[in-house]
Scaffold this active site. Structure first.
Site, PDB file in Angstrom:
ATOM      1  N   GLY A 176       0.815  -1.120   0.005  1.00  0.00           N
ATOM      2  CA  GLY A 176       0.030  -0.127  -0.009  1.00  0.00           C
ATOM      3  C   GLY A 176       0.866   1.288   0.064  1.00  0.00           C
ATOM      4  O   GLY A 176       2.028   1.092   0.116  1.00  0.00           O
TER       5      GLY A 176
ATOM      6  N   ARG B 247      -1.873  -1.203  -9.840  1.00  0.00           N
ATOM      7  CA  ARG B 247      -0.855  -1.910 -10.099  1.00  0.00           C
ATOM      8  C   ARG B 247      -1.128  -3.359 -10.428  1.00  0.00           C
ATOM      9  O   ARG B 247      -2.335  -3.866  -9.850  1.00  0.00           O
ATOM     10  CB  ARG B 247       0.282  -1.582  -8.959  1.00  0.00           C
ATOM     11  CG  ARG B 247       0.457  -0.226  -8.473  1.00  0.00           C
ATOM     12  CD  ARG B 247       0.747  -0.141  -7.110  1.00  0.00           C
ATOM     13  NE  ARG B 247       0.610   1.165  -6.783  1.00  0.00           N
ATOM     14  CZ  ARG B 247       1.832   1.843  -6.627  1.00  0.00           C
ATOM     15  NH1 ARG B 247       2.764   1.379  -6.594  1.00  0.00           N
ATOM     16  NH2 ARG B 247       1.851   3.012  -6.247  1.00  0.00           N
TER      17      ARG B 247
ATOM     18  N   ASP C 275       4.587  -4.578  -7.510  1.00  0.00           N
ATOM     19  CA  ASP C 275       3.729  -3.319  -7.016  1.00  0.00           C
ATOM     20  C   ASP C 275       4.415  -2.203  -7.916  1.00  0.00           C
ATOM     21  O   ASP C 275       3.667  -1.184  -7.603  1.00  0.00           O
ATOM     22  CB  ASP C 275       4.118  -3.031  -5.513  1.00  0.00           C
ATOM     23  CG  ASP C 275       5.475  -3.206  -5.162  1.00  0.00           C
ATOM     24  OD1 ASP C 275       6.078  -4.189  -5.445  1.00  0.00           O
ATOM     25  OD2 ASP C 275       5.838  -2.100  -4.310  1.00  0.00           O
TER      26      ASP C 275
HETATM   27  P1  AMP Z   1       9.086   0.948  -3.207  1.00  0.00           P
HETATM   28  O1  AMP Z   1      10.178   0.178  -2.996  1.00  0.00           O
HETATM   29  O2  AMP Z   1       9.182   2.573  -3.431  1.00  0.00           O
HETATM   30  O3  AMP Z   1       8.077   0.403  -4.399  1.00  0.00           O
HETATM   31  O4  AMP Z   1       8.243   0.771  -1.884  1.00  0.00           O
HETATM   32  C1  AMP Z   1       7.563  -0.361  -1.442  1.00  0.00           C
HETATM   33  C2  AMP Z   1       6.804  -0.281  -0.284  1.00  0.00           C
HETATM   34  O5  AMP Z   1       7.300   0.408   0.780  1.00  0.00           O
HETATM   35  C3  AMP Z   1       5.668   0.614  -0.542  1.00  0.00           C
HETATM   36  O6  AMP Z   1       4.419   0.250   0.044  1.00  0.00           O
HETATM   37  C4  AMP Z   1       6.055   1.946  -0.152  1.00  0.00           C
HETATM   38  O7  AMP Z   1       4.919   2.899   0.243  1.00  0.00           O
HETATM   39  C5  AMP Z   1       6.838   1.676   1.286  1.00  0.00           C
HETATM   40  N1  AMP Z   1       7.517   2.576   1.698  1.00  0.00           N
HETATM   41  C6  AMP Z   1       8.784   2.929   1.045  1.00  0.00           C
HETATM   42  N2  AMP Z   1       9.357   4.269   1.653  1.00  0.00           N
HETATM   43  C7  AMP Z   1       8.641   4.375   2.622  1.00  0.00           C
HETATM   44  C8  AMP Z   1       8.810   5.129   3.580  1.00  0.00           C
HETATM   45  N3  AMP Z   1       9.785   5.907   3.924  1.00  0.00           N
HETATM   46  N4  AMP Z   1       7.823   5.336   4.761  1.00  0.00           N
HETATM   47  C9  AMP Z   1       6.780   4.546   4.727  1.00  0.00           C
HETATM   48  N5  AMP Z   1       6.581   3.431   3.717  1.00  0.00           N
HETATM   49  C10 AMP Z   1       7.660   3.677   2.923  1.00  0.00           C
HETATM   50 MG    MG Z   2       6.577   1.175  -5.330  1.00  0.00          MG
END
Ligand code: AMP
Ligand code: MG
Length: 497
Positions: A100, A193, A262
């Site tokens: 999410g 997604r 995702d």
């Molecule tokens: P990503 O690697 O950017 O695709 O992120 C994977 C998951 O980690 C997603 O659910 C993001 O919303 C969550 N996420 C990444 N960075 C953060 C953050 N700094 N705080 C909270 N959730 C995060």
């Molecule tokens: Mg992402």
């Protein structure tokens, strides 16, 4: 319409952002409502004025203090209905049933001048129900990186999410070191997604899946709505979009870096510019991401991974595709079995243009030629972008000197050139349209980020401007064409978190 004077005051307070939200009308378990966090000291870095106008937003207003307050998350604008969207996903092959929007908040949707519905999302504006251990914030570096690369990808002709704005928050975020915080405003055809489908499939929530298919079809593939088997038609449409997308970005030497499910948008746009990178010296097994230890997302592995992700997508549709599971699996397998051929068509189209190969060269021959050439480029440590750029010059009648210099061994280049000249009458226009002069070189992106952390945004702004027209030769940007020196070369990239 009689009696309406354009621009006249109608007595109705006009929304500054003309929101028209639909996702929030879906059942409550599709998302969670959340307001962006307020920040202490917002400063505007940049507004994408052209995109703002495209979306029906007054760019001057967006750049004003009132507009900036929205971009920083300090004010929820009229008409916005902020939510974090629920989704799941396979991360590096392992399934996580709930991910999410952990650091992203969808403000709402607008319908642009061409009638296309677009999401407006703040990235880095605080915790949501899905933040798990994270702070929901973004550091300045990833904000600038996504701005630069997503806009460059668009200008290069690859479907991508867009950058509407970047702001500084005046906060410090804690990563490995304390860093300036930022908020990025992302615009996307949607944020649905493969992982969104997986979220409901994991819960065996067929009603939700049915609804999601309907939403995705209406929003992205309206033709599929007319098919006899709508879920199957959606699968095939997404397969086509993804095959074309990955082939296009491979033709630019792009490595996405985190092709987790995702991060695969149903719309077919490139999404999530975390540890992405553009290849300098070509090598098919090239990987930049520090967290991709198994080289899962290496340049040449991207078609396989794309197919793997689409298989995960197909699995979510099984309960909707036929009366019996056996029947549904047979249909899905048949469709997925076509992926290699489907990808090949896009890939050959891309490389045919890059080499200027005309129609008289058969697809098989074009593919083999591309493959063999790429082997030579890898062995000879040739810069991918410069190679095609110089080749275009040669095709236009220029001297081959600069092309030859890119190779370790001049004779190898000469020999290859002989073969290339033999196979076809060259399509120079195709080459010019397929071989950019500028790409977002990793070392330039990195340099702009480091200078911005030190308070100087001039390189960032310069790069945004220069990369808006990557196929146009401009003398003043000649320095941006260059490959990195050994000291400048970026060898590793890191996630945007
Ligand atoms: P990503 O690697 O950017 O695709 O992120 C994977 C998951 O980690 C997603 O659910 C993001 O919303 C969550 N996420 C990444 N960075 C953060 C953050 N700094 N705080 C909270 N959730 C995060
Ligand atoms: Mg992402």
């Amino acid at each position: 319409m009689a009696g309406v004077i354009p621009g006249a005051y109608t007595g109705v307070c006009q929304m500054r952002i003309p929101f028209d939200n639909t996702y929030v009308q879906l059942p409550p378990h599709f998302y969670s409502r959340v307001d962006p966090a307020k920040v202490p000291g917002a400063t505007l870095i940049r507004v994408n004025r052209g995109l703002a106008e495209e979306l029906g937003i007054d760019a001057d207003w967006l750049e004003s203090d009132d507009g900036m307050a929205v971009l920083a998350g300090n004010v929820v604008p009229e008409g916005a209905e902020p939510i974090a969207q629920a989704y799941a996903g396979h991360q590096f092959g392992g399934f996580v049933p709930q991910l999410g929007d952990g650091r992203a908040i969808l403000l709402g949707e607008v319908v642009d001048g061409d009638g296309r519905r677009r999401d407006i999302q703040l990235k880095g504006s605080g915790r949501t129900e899905y933040s798990r251990g994270g702070d929901g914030k973004a550091a300045l570096g990833p904000v600038l990186r996504e701005y630069l690369v997503s806009e460059a990808m668009t200008a290069l002709g690859v479907p991508s999410t867009r950058a509407l704005a970047a702001v500084l928050t005046g906060e410090t975020v804690r990563r490995e070191e304390p860093l300036a915080g930022g908020v990025f405003t992302r615009v996307a055809a949607s944020h649905i997604r493969v992982g969104t489908f997986q979220y409901f499939a994991a819960q065996q929530d067929e009603d939700a899946l049915r609804l999601l298919v309907d939403v995705a079809v209406r929003r992205h593939y309206p033709k599929a709505a007319e098919a006899e088997n709508v879920p199957l038609a959606l699968l095939k449409a997404v397969m086509e979009a993804q095959a074309s997308l990955v082939a296009q970005w491979m033709g630019l030497g792009f490595i996405h870096g985190v092709m987790n499910t995702d991060n695969v948008a149903i719309s077919g746009e490139t999404i999530d510019y975390g540890p992405c990178a553009f290849i300098d010296e070509f090598h098919p097994q090239c990987v930049f991401s520090a967290i991709d230890r198994g080289s899962r997302y290496a340049w040449a592995n991207q078609p396989n991974i794309c197919q793997w992700n689409l298989t995960r997508f197909a699995e979510t549709l099984i309960p909707l595709m036929a009366e019996t599971t056996e029947e549904a699996i047979a249909l899905a397998e048949e469709a997925l079995g076509e992926f290699p051929a489907l990808f090949q068509v896009s890939y050959v189209r891309v490389f045919r243009a890059k080499f200027g190969l005309g129609g008289e060269v058969g697809d098989e021959e074009a593919f083999t030629f591309a493959k063999e050439t790429l082997t030579v480029l890898a062995e000879q440590h040739v810069d991918f972008t410069l190679f095609f750029r110089q080749l275009t010059r040669v095709a236009a009648g220029g001297a081959a000197e600069e092309l030859v210099e890119l190779f370790d061994v001049a004779d190898v280049c000469e020999q290859w050139l002989g073969q290339w000249r033999e196979i076809t009458a060259l399509d120079l226009e195709a080459m010019r349209g397929a071989n950019p002069i500028l790409i977002p070189r990793n070392h330039r992106v990195e340099e702009a980020i480091q200078e911005a952390y030190a308070g100087d945004f001039s390189l960032f702004h310069r790069l945004v401007e220069a990369w808006r027209e990557p196929y146009v030769e401009r003398e003043e940007d000649a320095d941006l064409e260059k490959a990195p020196t050994e000291e400048e070369r970026v060898k590793q990239t890191f996630c945007g978190t």
